[in-house]
Design a protein around this motif. Sequence first.
Motif, short mmCIF file in Angstrom:
data_model
loop_
_atom_site.label_atom_id
_atom_site.label_comp_id
_atom_site.label_asym_id
_atom_site.label_seq_id
_atom_site.Cartn_x
_atom_site.Cartn_y
_atom_site.Cartn_z
N ASP A 1 26.04 12.72 -16.19
CA ASP A 1 27.13 13.18 -15.33
C ASP A 1 28.23 12.14 -15.16
OD1 ASP A 1 25.83 15.57 -14.98
OD2 ASP A 1 24.90 15.01 -13.06
N LEU A 2 27.89 10.86 -15.36
CA LEU A 2 28.86 9.79 -15.13
C LEU A 2 29.60 9.36 -16.40
CD1 LEU A 2 26.78 7.58 -12.68
CD2 LEU A 2 28.89 8.77 -12.14
N PHE A 3 29.37 10.03 -17.52
CA PHE A 3 30.01 9.62 -18.76
C PHE A 3 31.53 9.63 -18.65
CE2 PHE A 3 26.11 10.43 -21.45
CZ PHE A 3 26.02 9.13 -21.88
N GLY A 4 32.08 10.56 -17.92
CA GLY A 4 33.53 10.64 -17.83
C GLY A 4 34.13 9.87 -16.67
N SER A 5 33.30 9.14 -15.90
CA SER A 5 33.79 8.49 -14.69
C SER A 5 34.09 7.01 -14.87
CB SER A 5 32.77 8.65 -13.57
OG SER A 5 31.62 7.87 -13.84
N LEU A 6 33.82 6.47 -16.03
CA LEU A 6 34.04 5.05 -16.34
C LEU A 6 33.03 4.13 -15.64
CD1 LEU A 6 37.96 4.80 -16.28
CD2 LEU A 6 36.44 5.14 -18.25
N ALA A 7 32.02 4.69 -14.96
CA ALA A 7 31.02 3.85 -14.30
C ALA A 7 30.21 3.06 -15.33
CB ALA A 7 30.09 4.70 -13.44
N PHE B 1 29.07 -2.24 -17.99
CA PHE B 1 29.09 -3.01 -19.24
C PHE B 1 30.04 -4.20 -19.13
CE2 PHE B 1 30.04 -4.06 -23.59
CZ PHE B 1 28.88 -3.79 -24.30
N LEU B 2 31.23 -3.95 -18.60
CA LEU B 2 32.22 -5.03 -18.48
C LEU B 2 31.77 -6.09 -17.49
CD1 LEU B 2 35.59 -3.02 -18.46
CD2 LEU B 2 34.64 -4.40 -20.32
N LEU B 3 31.19 -5.67 -16.37
CA LEU B 3 30.72 -6.64 -15.38
C LEU B 3 29.69 -7.58 -16.00
CD1 LEU B 3 30.63 -7.61 -12.40
CD2 LEU B 3 28.73 -6.01 -12.07
N ALA B 4 28.72 -7.03 -16.73
CA ALA B 4 27.69 -7.86 -17.35
C ALA B 4 28.27 -8.78 -18.42
CB ALA B 4 26.60 -6.97 -17.95
N ALA B 5 29.18 -8.25 -19.24
CA ALA B 5 29.76 -9.05 -20.31
C ALA B 5 30.59 -10.21 -19.76
CB ALA B 5 30.62 -8.17 -21.21
N PHE B 6 31.42 -9.94 -18.76
CA PHE B 6 32.23 -11.00 -18.17
C PHE B 6 31.36 -12.01 -17.41
CE2 PHE B 6 35.93 -7.93 -18.38
CZ PHE B 6 36.65 -8.68 -19.30
N ALA B 7 30.32 -11.52 -16.73
CA ALA B 7 29.41 -12.43 -16.03
C ALA B 7 28.67 -13.32 -17.01
CB ALA B 7 28.42 -11.62 -15.19
N PHE B 8 28.29 -12.79 -18.17
CA PHE B 8 27.64 -13.58 -19.21
C PHE B 8 28.57 -14.70 -19.67
CE2 PHE B 8 23.90 -12.95 -22.12
CZ PHE B 8 24.02 -14.15 -22.79
N ALA B 9 29.82 -14.35 -19.92
CA ALA B 9 30.80 -15.35 -20.35
C ALA B 9 31.04 -16.39 -19.27
CB ALA B 9 32.11 -14.67 -20.74
N LEU B 10 31.14 -15.94 -18.02
CA LEU B 10 31.39 -16.86 -16.92
C LEU B 10 30.23 -17.81 -16.72
CD1 LEU B 10 33.28 -17.58 -14.51
CD2 LEU B 10 31.95 -15.96 -13.14
N GLY B 11 29.00 -17.29 -16.76
CA GLY B 11 27.83 -18.14 -16.60
C GLY B 11 27.71 -19.17 -17.71
N THR B 12 28.03 -18.77 -18.93
CA THR B 12 28.00 -19.70 -20.05
C THR B 12 29.06 -20.78 -19.90
OG1 THR B 12 27.20 -17.95 -21.53
CG2 THR B 12 28.18 -19.89 -22.57
N LEU B 13 30.24 -20.39 -19.47
CA LEU B 13 31.35 -21.33 -19.33
C LEU B 13 31.09 -22.37 -18.25
CD1 LEU B 13 34.30 -22.10 -20.07
CD2 LEU B 13 35.04 -20.49 -18.31
N LEU B 14 30.50 -21.97 -17.14
CA LEU B 14 30.32 -22.87 -16.01
C LEU B 14 29.02 -23.67 -16.05
CD1 LEU B 14 31.62 -20.72 -13.02
CD2 LEU B 14 32.83 -22.46 -14.32
N LEU C 1 21.87 0.20 -16.20
CA LEU C 1 21.51 0.40 -17.59
C LEU C 1 22.61 -0.07 -18.54
CD1 LEU C 1 19.79 3.90 -17.34
CD2 LEU C 1 18.70 1.71 -17.88
N SER C 2 23.86 0.24 -18.22
CA SER C 2 24.94 -0.19 -19.11
C SER C 2 25.10 -1.70 -19.07
CB SER C 2 26.25 0.50 -18.72
OG SER C 2 26.65 0.15 -17.41
N GLY C 3 24.91 -2.31 -17.89
CA GLY C 3 24.98 -3.77 -17.81
C GLY C 3 23.86 -4.43 -18.57
N LEU C 4 22.65 -3.86 -18.47
CA LEU C 4 21.53 -4.41 -19.22
C LEU C 4 21.74 -4.26 -20.72
CD1 LEU C 4 18.75 -5.70 -19.12
CD2 LEU C 4 17.75 -3.42 -18.90
#
Length: 301
Positions: A198-204, A209-222, A268-271
Amino acid sequence: MNTLHLVLNAVTVIFIAATMFAAGLRATVPALRGVFADVPLLLLLALTANMMVIPLLGWGIGSLLGLPSASFTALILIASSPGGPFGAKLATVQQGDLVTGAAMQVLLASIGSLTFAPTASAVLSAADIGTKVSLDVGALVRTVALLQLVPFVIGLLLRRYAEPTAQSWHPTAAALSSITFLIVLAGMLLGSWHDVVDLFGSLALLAGFLLAAFAFALGTLLATGPMTRRTTMGGVASVRNAGPALAAIGLAFPDQPTVLGALAAILLSGLAASLLISTLLSRRRGVPKTPQEHTDQATTQ
């Protein structure tokens, strides 16, 4: 479905405990002492990134994508809850620094049990969506101690005082962790696939996915130290702790199933993002090194 939820909850408990027990069996006191003595790592990664920047990052992603109230709330709850137990598993997947990853994950989960409620409440209030979060901090601390800290300490003590036993038990504990990990993933998909669809069209899903990817980059950088340690910290930062978020939904949104569905989709998308990055790192590290590469790595470390 209630039976499925009970079974999934039981397997999740086993997964968390087995993962942290296996991590403790591989840990040593001197190695842990080195982690906690690294003040820049603790201040930058534990406090600045996980407790402050990533919650604000969730707010920014949710606002940028124009998420509806339920998805936005779920995203903030996840972003405000560091120390997910999957972080220790990602260290294994990417062939990273498991000892440092497990130690930092337990630390973040412990601190996060105290900071989650005020952080999530402050961000949701600032975002002006009319939502407040009220949590039993004491219950969260007890849950973290029982499921994560205690198994890790037991494994650590076995490694210190009965090393042959620790070495013989580790393969079984690691296998149990891997098997239950797969069961938990399958159960989350089976139990929430209607909400995810049901959430496929809501960008959730994209937001998670973006939160996890950016957090991964941020954690690696710091993070500090060699690249295996830095990317391990990235994995720990990218995986958030579902426990406090689920508790918040049970307390503050018991009559809003859309928030729970959004939470499952975002988790699930973040994982998926974190697993993808960790798998790519593992493949890269699985390539045999030349003698010169081994020499260069030893020199840099």
